[in-house]
Design an enzyme around this catalytic site. Sequence first.
Site, PDB file in Angstrom:
ATOM      1  CG  ASP A   1      -0.809 -78.923  14.035  1.00  0.00           C
ATOM      2  OD1 ASP A   1       0.143 -79.474  14.620  1.00  0.00           O
ATOM      3  OD2 ASP A   1      -1.877 -78.630  14.613  1.00  0.00           O
ATOM      4  CB  SER A   2      -1.623 -83.369  14.725  1.00  0.00           C
ATOM      5  OG  SER A   2      -1.937 -82.412  15.718  1.00  0.00           O
TER       6      SER A   2
ATOM      7  CB  CYS B   1       3.161 -80.036  14.174  1.00  0.00           C
ATOM      8  SG  CYS B   1       2.856 -81.396  15.322  1.00  0.00           S
TER       9      CYS B   1
ATOM     10  CD  GLU C   1      -7.639 -80.612  16.617  1.00  0.00           C
ATOM     11  OE1 GLU C   1      -8.593 -80.689  15.842  1.00  0.00           O
ATOM     12  OE2 GLU C   1      -6.553 -80.065  16.312  1.00  0.00           O
TER      13      GLU C   1
ATOM     14  CB  CYS D   1       1.674 -77.983  21.950  1.00  0.00           C
ATOM     15  SG  CYS D   1       0.284 -78.654  21.014  1.00  0.00           S
TER      16      CYS D   1
ATOM     17  CG  HIS E   1      -3.471 -77.968  19.176  1.00  0.00           C
ATOM     18  ND1 HIS E   1      -2.583 -78.599  18.334  1.00  0.00           N
ATOM     19  CD2 HIS E   1      -4.707 -78.370  18.771  1.00  0.00           C
ATOM     20  CE1 HIS E   1      -3.241 -79.340  17.462  1.00  0.00           C
ATOM     21  NE2 HIS E   1      -4.535 -79.221  17.697  1.00  0.00           N
TER      22      HIS E   1
HETATM   23  N1  DGL Z   1       0.026 -78.907  17.418  1.00  0.00           N
HETATM   24  C1  DGL Z   1       0.776 -80.104  17.690  1.00  0.00           C
HETATM   25  C2  DGL Z   1       2.109 -79.738  18.337  1.00  0.00           C
HETATM   26  O1  DGL Z   1       2.551 -78.621  18.205  1.00  0.00           O
HETATM   27  C3  DGL Z   1      -0.113 -81.016  18.459  1.00  0.00           C
HETATM   28  C4  DGL Z   1       0.358 -82.408  18.505  1.00  0.00           C
HETATM   29  C5  DGL Z   1      -0.697 -83.440  18.757  1.00  0.00           C
HETATM   30  O2  DGL Z   1      -1.484 -83.683  17.858  1.00  0.00           O
HETATM   31  O3  DGL Z   1      -0.665 -84.054  19.827  1.00  0.00           O
HETATM   32  O4  DGL Z   1       2.759 -80.552  18.963  1.00  0.00           O
END
Ligand code: DGL
Length: 271
Positions: A10-11, A73, A154, A187, A189
């Site tokens: 993931d990011s 992600c 984050e 997302c 997150h």
């Molecule tokens: N968890 C990522 C997603 O599902 C986040 C993306 C981001 O870094 O903007 O899209």
Amino acid sequence: MDNRPIGFFDSGLGGLTCVTHLMETMPKERIVYFGDTARTPYGSKAESTIKHFSMQIADFLVKKNVKMIAIACNTVSATCLGDLKERFKDIPIVGVIEPAAQAISLTSSIRDRIGIIGTKATISSHAYRNIIASFDDRLKVYEKACPAFVPLIEEDIINSDIMDLTIKYYLDDFILENRIDTIVLGCTHYPLIRSNILRLYPELRIINPSKEMAGKIEDILQEKNMTAQKPENPNIFYASDLSENFINMIDKIFEDVPTKVKFKNLDIDAV
Ligand code: DGL
């Protein structure tokens, strides 16, 4: 049987919400996770940048001898699932959107008003809307980008008025104007702010795609006879920046599970 780990990425720390579901359903599996905390968020970046980062991470995971890649992600799943599958043909790759979109179409009726929330890249790809329509084009789907959620999560600004105000900023009008009754956390997150959303809009049905992804991973491993039986290694969580919040989150989520947290800068070398 295959005791090699599953690669998740993931990011940042959002993909950890997918890992928890898998650990509940398949506790014998081991994970190698990569969170690109140094370069998060991905969702407001150009598609070419997201692809470049994703290829680097997948290369890294393949070198770690993973048996499968789980794209934890939505942004990456929406923008480059096809490119990743094309480049890594010998390894199963699962995105988070398709299994969830299928489940949404199966559990929704034409009376429901489904709101997809996600990053700018996910929402502008219309990936959820298109895949849901491919299963049932009578379902009513509305989309809303909420780009400020990921940076706040984050930073662990979750149990705070700032988060609640940000949620209201994005969702009050969206829910009211479209008479939304179902929200899809598009997302990885966003499950971390699920209880905030539920507290502010208690009537909503909230769908978390991570659960469906864990189910899909299980199906593929069973089907290919690749489940782990006796894993020897601990779960390893790499991050491109070892932020305090990433470490704390892992401690919090995986209290009783043996884990290692490591720093990895993909720009310095590939392994
Ligand atoms: N968890 C990522 C997603 O599902 C986040 C993306 C981001 O870094 O903007 O899209």
